[in-house]
Design a protein around this motif. Structure first.
Motif, short mmCIF file in Angstrom:
data_model
loop_
_atom_site.label_atom_id
_atom_site.label_comp_id
_atom_site.label_asym_id
_atom_site.label_seq_id
_atom_site.Cartn_x
_atom_site.Cartn_y
_atom_site.Cartn_z
N ASP A 51 -18.89 -3.42 50.81
CA ASP A 51 -19.08 -4.11 52.09
C ASP A 51 -17.70 -4.54 52.59
OD1 ASP A 51 -20.27 -5.29 54.26
OD2 ASP A 51 -20.91 -7.08 53.18
N LEU A 52 -17.59 -4.76 53.90
CA LEU A 52 -16.30 -5.17 54.44
C LEU A 52 -16.19 -6.67 54.64
CD1 LEU A 52 -15.40 -2.41 57.08
CD2 LEU A 52 -14.78 -2.58 54.66
N THR A 82 -21.42 -1.34 55.71
CA THR A 82 -21.13 -2.56 56.47
C THR A 82 -21.83 -2.58 57.82
OG1 THR A 82 -19.32 -3.90 57.37
CG2 THR A 82 -19.08 -1.52 57.49
N ALA A 83 -21.96 -3.79 58.34
CA ALA A 83 -22.51 -3.98 59.69
C ALA A 83 -21.45 -3.78 60.75
CB ALA A 83 -23.12 -5.37 59.81
N GLU A 89 -12.75 0.20 63.40
CA GLU A 89 -12.83 -0.18 61.98
C GLU A 89 -13.22 0.99 61.10
OE1 GLU A 89 -15.35 -3.65 62.19
OE2 GLU A 89 -13.61 -4.89 61.70
N ARG A 90 -14.08 1.89 61.62
CA ARG A 90 -14.41 3.09 60.83
C ARG A 90 -13.16 3.93 60.58
NH1 ARG A 90 -18.86 3.65 64.34
NH2 ARG A 90 -18.02 5.58 65.21
N ASP A 99 -14.02 7.22 51.35
CA ASP A 99 -14.53 8.59 51.30
C ASP A 99 -15.76 8.79 52.17
OD1 ASP A 99 -12.96 9.91 48.87
OD2 ASP A 99 -13.38 7.83 48.36
N ASP A 100 -16.45 7.70 52.50
CA ASP A 100 -17.63 7.78 53.36
C ASP A 100 -17.86 6.42 53.99
OD1 ASP A 100 -19.81 8.81 54.65
OD2 ASP A 100 -21.00 9.21 52.85
N TYR A 101 -18.68 6.39 55.03
CA TYR A 101 -18.89 5.17 55.81
C TYR A 101 -20.34 5.17 56.26
CZ TYR A 101 -17.18 1.35 58.83
OH TYR A 101 -16.93 0.14 59.40
N LEU A 102 -21.10 4.15 55.89
CA LEU A 102 -22.50 4.05 56.27
C LEU A 102 -22.73 2.69 56.91
CD1 LEU A 102 -25.27 5.45 56.22
CD2 LEU A 102 -25.67 4.42 53.98
N ALA A 103 -23.19 2.70 58.15
CA ALA A 103 -23.38 1.45 58.90
C ALA A 103 -24.76 0.87 58.62
CB ALA A 103 -23.21 1.70 60.39
#
Length: 231
Positions: A51-52, A82-83, A89-90, A99-103
């Motif tokens: 999480d950020l 993260t929200a 920010e992405r 390596d990956d980003y899931l909102a």
């Protein structure tokens, strides 16, 4: 495979931990950035879910410090969860080495699929299916089969057998197995590994052609091999 989940929302952390453990993954949790940073200094993980917006240290700072350390641990795959959904920010997270980003919010099925994809990618050229005689382990489905039938295992039995079958021809020490099976917060000692070795051995005792067996090498560790093979 041991995953570090860094999430300060306790209910979400518990829910995600359960889902990942149900998928036969070992999970350790950190509720703030400082604890995560300390763990990443000393522990090896197959993946970090980060999480950020964290207390004590922002998630991007945790990521930045991990990548700056160098060595094998610095290459640990990181999925940002993260929200914070803004493009800036992405891009920042990806540029820092995510390596990956899931909102958030997200579907659990998508998270599990992305986790498995990152784990497969991090394994590089390793086989998707590991075989030892009649025993096989599919790293995509994370399921064991024995003599063509599904092998029922508890999460810790699964972790023990995975650690052995993914190191063909190599003995695995009791200490390494303990690290793979138990999280830091678990109330267990090193001798608990012997209990799970015993349980897995019982489940491998079926009379299959090419049946597998776990051999104890005194002072060295445990070796998985086809039954009847000299150690």
């Amino acid at each position: 495979m041991r995953i570090l989940l860094v999430e300060d929302h306790i209910e979400l952390s518990h829910w995600l931990s359960k889902a990942l453990r149900d998928a036969h993954l070992s999970v350790e949790c950190a509720a703030n950035g400082a604890d995560a940073d300390a763990l990443l200094h000393t522990q090896d993980y197959a993946l970090v879910i980060l999480d950020l917006t964290l207390p004590k240290m922002d998630g991007l700072d945790v990521l930045r410090r991990l990548r700056a350390r160098g060595g094998a641990r610095a290459k640990t795959p990181v999925m940002i969860l993260t929200a914070r959904g803004g493009l800036e920010e992405r891009v920042q997270g990806l540029n820092l080495g995510a390596d990956d980003y899931l909102a958030k919010p997200f579907e659990l099925a998508e998270l599990e699929a992305r986790v498995k994809a990152l784990l497969r990618r991090s394994q590089g050229g390793e086989a998707l299916v590991h075989q030892c005689g009649a025993l096989s382990f599919d790293t995509v489905t994370r399921m064991f089969s024995y003599g063509g039938a599904a092998l029922a295992l508890t999460p810790r039995e699964h972790a023990v057998l995975e650690a052995l079958i993914t190191r063909p021809g190599r003995a695995v020490s009791k200490e390494k197995l303990f690290d793979e099976v138990f999280a830091l917060e678990d109330d267990a000692n090193l001798d608990a590994i012997e209990l799970y070795i015993h349980r897995v051995r019982k489940k491998l005792e079926r009379d299959h052609v090419g049946a597998a067996a776990i051999t104890t090498l005194r002072g060295i560790g445990y070796l998985l091999q086809p039954r009847g093979t000299p150690p």
